[in-house]
Design a protein around this motif. Structure first.
Motif, mmCIF file in Angstrom:
data_model
loop_
_atom_site.group_PDB
_atom_site.id
_atom_site.type_symbol
_atom_site.label_atom_id
_atom_site.label_comp_id
_atom_site.label_asym_id
_atom_site.label_seq_id
_atom_site.Cartn_x
_atom_site.Cartn_y
_atom_site.Cartn_z
ATOM 1 N N HIS A 47 30.181 38.832 12.812
ATOM 2 C CA HIS A 47 29.027 38.963 13.707
ATOM 3 C C HIS A 47 29.233 38.133 14.982
ATOM 4 C CE1 HIS A 47 24.879 39.446 14.987
ATOM 5 N NE2 HIS A 47 24.824 38.139 15.154
ATOM 6 N N SER A 51 29.908 39.614 18.869
ATOM 7 C CA SER A 51 29.096 39.155 20.003
ATOM 8 C C SER A 51 29.963 38.593 21.121
ATOM 9 C CB SER A 51 28.092 38.100 19.545
ATOM 10 O OG SER A 51 27.161 38.660 18.665
ATOM 11 N N ASN A 55 30.189 40.156 24.837
ATOM 12 C CA ASN A 55 29.861 39.335 26.002
ATOM 13 C C ASN A 55 31.019 39.287 26.982
ATOM 14 O OD1 ASN A 55 27.338 38.785 24.983
ATOM 15 N ND2 ASN A 55 27.872 36.762 24.205
#
Length: 85
Positions: A47, A51, A55
Motif C-alpha cells: 500500500h 502510494s 505520487n
C-alpha cells in the motif's frame, strides 16, 4: 512474516502501468537478485509503495522517468522510489 520486496515492487509497478503508459513515463526497475530477505506486513508495504509510485508519477511535470530499486543484505531490505521529472 517474511515478505518478497521484488514481488511487492512488481505489483506496485503493475498497478501504475496504465498511468505511466498514458503519460509516456518510462519505468526503470533495478531489482536485486535474489530478492533481499525482509519481514513485515506485505499488504502495508505494498500500500505504501503503490502510494509512493503514484505520487512520483503525479509529481512529474513533463518528461521524466520513474525508478524503482530493491536492495538489501542480511540486515534488511530497502525499496527505493525516485522520479526525474
Amino acid at each position: 512474516g517474511p515478505i518478497d520486496p521484488n514481488a511487492i515492487a512488481k505489483r506496485a509497478l503493475a498497478n501504475a502501468a496504465r498511468e505511466t503508459a498514458r503519460r509516456g513515463v518510462p519505468v526503470v526497475s533495478h531489482l536485486a537478485e535474489p530478492s533481499p530477505p525482509a519481514t513485515g506486513d506485505a499488504a502495508i508495504v505494498e500500500h505504501v509503495l503503490v502510494s509512493l509510485v503514484a505520487n512520483a508519477v503525479d509529481a512529474m511535470k513533463g518528461p521524466g522517468r520513474l525508478d524503482v530499486e530493491t536492495r538489501g543484505d542480511a540486515a534488511g531490505a530497502e525499496i527505493l522510489v525516485g522520479d526525474s521529472g
